[in-house]
Design a protein around this motif. Structure first.
Motif, PDB file in Angstrom:
ATOM      1  N   MET A  87      97.678   9.570 -43.405  1.00  0.00           N
ATOM      2  CA  MET A  87      97.468  10.501 -42.292  1.00  0.00           C
ATOM      3  C   MET A  87      98.137   9.999 -41.025  1.00  0.00           C
ATOM      4  O   MET A  87      98.660  10.798 -40.241  1.00  0.00           O
ATOM      5  N   GLU A  88      98.154   8.685 -40.817  1.00  0.00           N
ATOM      6  CA  GLU A  88      98.876   8.125 -39.672  1.00  0.00           C
ATOM      7  C   GLU A  88     100.375   8.406 -39.777  1.00  0.00           C
ATOM      8  O   GLU A  88     101.053   8.517 -38.755  1.00  0.00           O
ATOM      9  N   ALA A  89     100.860   8.543 -41.012  1.00  0.00           N
ATOM     10  CA  ALA A  89     102.274   8.849 -41.232  1.00  0.00           C
ATOM     11  C   ALA A  89     102.555  10.345 -41.219  1.00  0.00           C
ATOM     12  O   ALA A  89     103.683  10.766 -41.491  1.00  0.00           O
ATOM     13  N   GLY A  90     101.537  11.153 -40.919  1.00  0.00           N
ATOM     14  CA  GLY A  90     101.724  12.594 -40.811  1.00  0.00           C
ATOM     15  C   GLY A  90     101.581  13.356 -42.109  1.00  0.00           C
ATOM     16  O   GLY A  90     102.067  14.490 -42.225  1.00  0.00           O
ATOM     17  N   LYS A 118      95.168  16.167 -39.460  1.00  0.00           N
ATOM     18  CA  LYS A 118      95.653  16.309 -40.825  1.00  0.00           C
ATOM     19  C   LYS A 118      94.539  16.828 -41.735  1.00  0.00           C
ATOM     20  O   LYS A 118      93.359  16.571 -41.499  1.00  0.00           O
ATOM     21  N   LYS A 119      94.944  17.562 -42.762  1.00  0.00           N
ATOM     22  CA  LYS A 119      93.985  18.024 -43.749  1.00  0.00           C
ATOM     23  C   LYS A 119      93.548  16.829 -44.600  1.00  0.00           C
ATOM     24  O   LYS A 119      94.380  16.055 -45.085  1.00  0.00           O
ATOM     25  N   LEU A 120      92.249  16.702 -44.788  1.00  0.00           N
ATOM     26  CA  LEU A 120      91.684  15.712 -45.699  1.00  0.00           C
ATOM     27  C   LEU A 120      90.704  16.459 -46.596  1.00  0.00           C
ATOM     28  O   LEU A 120      89.673  16.942 -46.132  1.00  0.00           O
ATOM     29  N   MET A 121      91.047  16.573 -47.862  1.00  0.00           N
ATOM     30  CA  MET A 121      90.232  17.310 -48.821  1.00  0.00           C
ATOM     31  C   MET A 121      89.761  16.353 -49.905  1.00  0.00           C
ATOM     32  O   MET A 121      90.505  15.464 -50.326  1.00  0.00           O
ATOM     33  N   ILE A 122      88.510  16.522 -50.341  1.00  0.00           N
ATOM     34  CA  ILE A 122      87.948  15.675 -51.386  1.00  0.00           C
ATOM     35  C   ILE A 122      88.019  16.434 -52.707  1.00  0.00           C
ATOM     36  O   ILE A 122      87.715  17.634 -52.764  1.00  0.00           O
ATOM     37  N   ASN A 123      88.386  15.742 -53.765  1.00  0.00           N
ATOM     38  CA  ASN A 123      88.668  16.390 -55.051  1.00  0.00           C
ATOM     39  C   ASN A 123      87.371  16.662 -55.840  1.00  0.00           C
ATOM     40  O   ASN A 123      87.158  16.137 -56.926  1.00  0.00           O
ATOM     41  N   PHE A 124      86.527  17.529 -55.273  1.00  0.00           N
ATOM     42  CA  PHE A 124      85.320  17.973 -55.963  1.00  0.00           C
ATOM     43  C   PHE A 124      85.701  19.144 -56.876  1.00  0.00           C
ATOM     44  O   PHE A 124      85.442  20.312 -56.573  1.00  0.00           O
TER      45      PHE A 124
END
Length: 351
Positions: A87-90, A118-124
């Protein structure tokens, strides 16, 4: 709908092979880049999907490839480090479950997503199974009324993931069956109920079945639970019971969620193996009688798979469906499960 095409990386190709499969079928993906420390696995997956760009070094991949998004399917102890770095790298991140080994790590991931937008999605991924979508549609229509009790479980007869780095399991994984299997059925139960806030939990964990096999396999200090159970009370008064086991002396492997509501109930029940035989029903009280409604009679359109949902959220700039806030709440609940088991007493969530 946007016609934007994305360049996607997949890190960790044992679990991540299913991610690659979905991305390879997606019209939203223009290029896939692979990363794994196992060169033979890189070659195998690269050859299968005709992917030429392959890395054994995560840092190098981030430097050299202008990625839009990444799937992280690596051991749990790497989730926070690699997600924040990406996420720090975009780069937008789809992170395998559990979100992190503990809530402290999960909170840092959430903060990084917010800081870098940034989008952060958990793989539920169980939410995206068609039967789960059908049940959620029934619940959202109010047909079950007020949900007051849920029992959700994933129980295996024998199924310890011996291929995983279990020799330092607590440090690398964060836990055993509860954090590995329980996380799935806990998320779907919470999702069905609208993600209520937990008030307290009473839990215990056991390692009664797998220690001898662990010793035979060279795991001399096997410390992870092969079974865990928990009872949560929610602030709205509802109760949620969780069970998860890698190994137990039982007839088969089952994944089950049963829901009790004031107007109706439901069960999702699958026997793993045996062609994944399922028994899914809704029970509705109509004119004083309870009627069994087979899932075949519930008609909804099919949703995209979870990887496509992640891509769609990026190109349409929408909120991801499995949010980092939800991932953090699940991780907080799992932390309290382990704390209650360690203390031998109920644990409140404000403690």
């Amino acid at each position: 709908m946007s016609d934007r095409k994305l360049k996607v990386g997949v890190v960790g190709l044992t679990v991540g092979a299913s991610h690659v499969k979905d991305y390879a079928k997606s019209d939203t993906v223009k290029e896939i880049v692979l990363c794994d420390v196992n060169e033979s696995k890189l070659q195998e997956i690269g050859d299968k999907y005709n992917i030429s760009k392959k890395y054994t070094d995560f840092d190098q991949m981030l430097r050299e490839e202008n990625l839009d998004a990444i799937s992280l399917a690596v051991p749990n102890f790497l989730h926070m480090k690699l997600a924040i770095q990406a996420m720090e790298a975009g780069v937008h991140v789809l992170c395998e479950k559990p979100m992190a080994r503990n809530a402290a790590e999960g909170r840092k991931m959430l903060e990084a997503a917010q800081k870098h937008n940034k989008k952060l999605m958990i793989n539920f991924n169980q939410r995206f199974q068609h039967e789960c979508q059908k049940l959620k549609s029934v619940i959202d229509e109010g047909k079950l009324g007020d949900i007051y009790y849920v029992r959700t479980l994933w129980q295996r007869r024998r199924g310890v993931p011996w291929w995983y780095p279990l020799s330092s399991g607590k440090e690398l994984c964060g836990g055993g069956a509860i954090i590995d299997l329980g996380v799935h059925v806990l998320d779907r139960a919470m999702w069905f109920c609208g993600y209520p806030d937990p008030e307290w939990v009473l839990a215990n964990t056991f390692s009664k079945v797998s220690k001898e096999e662990a010793a035979r396999r060279g795991f001399q200090n096997f410390e992870l639970e092969d079974m865990g159970v928990a009872m949560f009370r929610m602030t709205n008064g509802a109760m949620l019971e969780l069970e998860a086991s890698w190994a137990g002396n039982r007839e088969n492997e089952v994944i089950t969620t049963r829901i009790y509501g004031s107007k109706g109930g439901a069960i999702l029940h699958k026997v793993v193996g045996d062609d994944n035989a399922a028994s899914n029903k809704v029970f509705l009280e109509i004119d004083g009688d309870v009627h069994d409604i087979p899932f075949d009679e519930i008609n909804i359109s099919r949703m995209p798979n979870i990887r496509q949902a992640f891509l769609d959220a990026i190109v349409n700039d929408e909120e991801v469906s499995c949010t980092p806030q939800q991932g953090l709440k699940i991780t907080q609940m799992l932390d309290k499960v382990y704390l209650s088991a360690e203390n031998g007493a109920p644990v409140r969530f404000e403690d």
